[in-house]
Design an enzyme around this catalytic site. Structure first.
Site, mmCIF file in Angstrom:
data_model
loop_
_atom_site.group_PDB
_atom_site.id
_atom_site.type_symbol
_atom_site.label_atom_id
_atom_site.label_comp_id
_atom_site.label_asym_id
_atom_site.label_seq_id
_atom_site.Cartn_x
_atom_site.Cartn_y
_atom_site.Cartn_z
ATOM 1 N N ASN A 110 0.922 -1.324 0.062
ATOM 2 C CA ASN A 110 -0.073 0.044 -0.048
ATOM 3 C C ASN A 110 0.834 1.242 -0.126
ATOM 4 O O ASN A 110 0.571 2.313 0.646
ATOM 5 C CB ASN A 110 -1.019 -0.142 1.372
ATOM 6 C CG ASN A 110 -1.887 0.821 1.544
ATOM 7 O OD1 ASN A 110 -2.618 1.481 0.245
ATOM 8 N ND2 ASN A 110 -2.068 1.678 2.500
ATOM 9 N N GLY A 112 1.631 2.931 -2.989
ATOM 10 C CA GLY A 112 1.578 3.976 -4.034
ATOM 11 C C GLY A 112 0.541 4.976 -3.719
ATOM 12 O O GLY A 112 -0.409 4.922 -3.280
ATOM 13 N N LYS A 123 -3.322 5.481 -3.528
ATOM 14 C CA LYS A 123 -4.123 5.012 -4.582
ATOM 15 C C LYS A 123 -5.264 3.911 -3.937
ATOM 16 O O LYS A 123 -6.383 3.969 -4.475
ATOM 17 C CB LYS A 123 -3.401 4.001 -5.447
ATOM 18 C CG LYS A 123 -4.027 3.575 -6.657
ATOM 19 C CD LYS A 123 -3.017 2.854 -7.544
ATOM 20 C CE LYS A 123 -3.705 2.215 -8.797
ATOM 21 N NZ LYS A 123 -2.824 1.595 -9.749
ATOM 22 N N GLY A 218 10.712 0.338 -3.582
ATOM 23 C CA GLY A 218 10.321 -0.734 -4.274
ATOM 24 C C GLY A 218 9.801 -1.953 -3.101
ATOM 25 O O GLY A 218 10.121 -1.857 -1.929
ATOM 26 N N ASN A 247 -0.372 -6.709 -4.429
ATOM 27 C CA ASN A 247 -0.564 -5.259 -4.655
ATOM 28 C C ASN A 247 -2.047 -4.974 -4.324
ATOM 29 O O ASN A 247 -2.952 -5.635 -4.720
ATOM 30 C CB ASN A 247 -0.339 -4.925 -6.203
ATOM 31 C CG ASN A 247 1.255 -5.222 -6.526
ATOM 32 O OD1 ASN A 247 1.936 -5.695 -5.583
ATOM 33 N ND2 ASN A 247 1.625 -5.135 -7.717
ATOM 34 N N LYS A 392 -4.674 -0.146 -12.981
ATOM 35 C CA LYS A 392 -3.308 0.840 -13.207
ATOM 36 C C LYS A 392 -4.062 2.150 -14.018
ATOM 37 O O LYS A 392 -3.415 2.983 -13.592
ATOM 38 C CB LYS A 392 -2.209 0.233 -13.943
ATOM 39 C CG LYS A 392 -1.762 -1.117 -13.270
ATOM 40 C CD LYS A 392 -0.869 -0.777 -12.175
ATOM 41 C CE LYS A 392 -0.269 -2.191 -11.668
ATOM 42 N NZ LYS A 392 0.211 -2.044 -10.254
#
Length: 504
Positions: A110, A112, A123, A218, A247, A392
């Site tokens: 989590n 991003g 996001k 990353g 993800n 995305k």
């Protein structure tokens, strides 16, 4: 030049390069120490641990030059190392699947932001279906699991310094759900100037002139930051044996009971410590990492590691037939062992960026799946495409908001009314990139049950109850606008030109 002279020259160069490397490391250490001076005591303690990880990464970055693999040594994985999902499913489920679930924790990545979709903040807080966000759907899925099987599967969120504060505020709304939620922060690493190889940060702050000085390194950072946070030990003390990592924007990544049972039912001497879910590659997935056999180990090969001459071969759907979904099942005791022994070997991903002011920097990153080669008895499971449903772009968002999917207890499943299981190919133009703008262009989401391909470009809007079938291409040229009227049914049509529908 004689061979001896060449060897001697190379020896001198190597010695010179070694001195240069040492110099870079000393300068880096000095700069990092100077940055720590600007932090308060608590922050300095956390940052020191994080900087230790960064120093190791930087040291390896200075050692490694060129692609990380010898192409001649790459082999296809042995058949038994990648199991078809059907075979895993055929084993069925034991009566006590609850016992397996009680040994599991779910980890969602989590870190991003929603910037690529024109949204501020994490996001995971973007609404994707019936006003539910990615996070809402995740919590609903796990609560449903806990209620159905009377278990206690906790949810763990790996946040970044970009998402932590906003996420924690939102978590208050799940207080009365039957889900324990834990969070930990992935590390904060300094971006480095491409020329000087030194941090661009002036202090430990993240605002003002330092706004672009830091990055989350990353998802490969999960092992170190999970361990540093103390959460790894807490979960082990609670009897948890495995984590399911994925993800948060992959809406297909739900807890699969058959894979969990397969993992738990391996013989003690062949206990599988790592499962990577892979799925068949299509033309849209040519850049995805793939599993290979390399020097007797199962290994993840990413496009960044491929020598330039072999990139086309890597993208081939015939040679490398599968790609990594980043749905991973990982043994917690094994993570503890590898962290303590410092035995995790993750390839470095060098990510070059150009900042707003034009400065070229590099970010050193790692990927969570790259650790597969360090675990005992790892395997791949070739899962159906439905377990890979990432959002995305707004094109992906259109698919998951449509009647192609039905929503049940936080999980999206393909509608039974769709005659074939593949999702349509959707390409929306730049006018749809930002979520708010995307939503303003649809009075409601069209019926897409029989759609194969949709391309939309330019200033286009959709009225209520539009139905799209087969291949539909809608192109409004610059300065034109196309309003698809309410109730329109477009089947195998190309629409171009100018069509305005105005309120009378």
């Amino acid at each position: 030049m004689s061979l001896l002279e060449a060897v001697l020259t190379r020896g001198v160069m190597t010695e010179f390069q070694e001195k240069l490397r040492q110099q870079h490391e000393e300068l880096m250490h000095r700069e990092l120490e100077a940055l720590l001076v600007s932090a308060n005591k608590t922050e300095a303690e956390i940052s020191r641990k994080e900087f230790d990880g960064f120093k190791k990464l930087f040291h390896r970055f200075l050692q490694v030059k060129g692609p990380g693999v010898d192409w001649a040594k790459i082999n296809r994985p042995p058949e038994e190392s990648i199991q078809p999902y059907e075979k895993v499913r055929a084993k069925g489920l034991p009566d006590d699947i609850s016992a397996c679930l009680n040994k599991l924790a779910v980890v969602k990545l989590n870190g991003g932001l929603g910037t690529s979709m024109g949204c501020k903040g994490p996001k995971s807080l973007i609404s994707v279906r019936n006003e539910n966000t990615f996070l809402d759907l995740t919590v609903q899925q796990i609560e449903h699991l806990n209620k159905t099987f009377n278990t206690n599967v906790p949810l763990v969120l790996m946040n970044s310094f970009n998402t932590d504060e906003d996420t924690k505020k939102i978590l208050l709304k799940y207080k009365h759900y039957n889900v324990q939620i834990h969070t930990f922060n992935q590390s904060r690493y300094p971006r480095i100037n491409k020329e000087s190889l030194l941090p661009i940060a002036k202090s430990m702050g993240t605002n003002g002139e330092n706004a672009e000085a830091w990055y989350p390194p990353g998802h490969g950072d999960i092992y170190a930051s999970f361990s540093n946070s103390g959460l790894l030990d807490r979960l082990l003390a609670q009897g948890k044996e495995y984590i399911f990592v994925s993800n948060i924007d992959n809406l297909g990544a739900t807890v699969d009971l058959f894979i969990l049972h397969h993992l738990m039912s391996q013989p003690a001497d062949k206990r599988c410590e790592f499962i990577m879910e892979v799925t068949d590659k299509t033309r849209a997935d040519v850049k995805g990492g793939t599993l290979i056999q390399y020097e007797d180990h199962l290994r993840l090969l990413e496009i960044a590691q491929v020598p330039k001459a072999h990139v086309d071969e890597f993208k081939s759907v015939t040679k490398f037939k599968i790609f990594n979904t980043n749905n991973l099942w990982i043994s917690l005791p094994a993570v503890k062992r590898l962290q303590e022994k410092n035995d995790l070997d993750l390839e470095i991903i060098v990510n070059p960026k150009t900042l707003d002011g034009g400065l070229n920097v590099i970010q050193l990153e790692t990927a969570v799946g790259a650790a597969i080669k360090s675990f005992k008895n790892p395997m791949g499971v070739n899962v159906p495409r439905s377990r890979f449903l990432p959002v995305k772009t707004s094109s992906d968002l259109l698919l998951v908001m449509s009647n192609l999917y039905s929503l049940d207890a936080g999980s999206l499943t393909m509608s039974k009314k769709r005659e074939f299981p593949t999702t349509p190919h959707v390409k929306l133009g730049s006018s749809f990139t930002k979520v708010q703008e995307f939503l303003s262009r649809f009075e409601n989401i069209p019926d897409m049950l029989e759609l194969d391909h949709l391309t939309v470009s330019g200033d286009v809007t959709f009225g209520k109850k539009v139905s799209l079938k087969g291949t539909v291409i809608i192109i409004a040229n610059h300065g034109d606008r196309i309003d698809i009227p309410a109730g329109a049914m477009l089947e195998n049509k190309i629409v171009s030109g100018n069509l305005r529908i105005l309120d009378h």
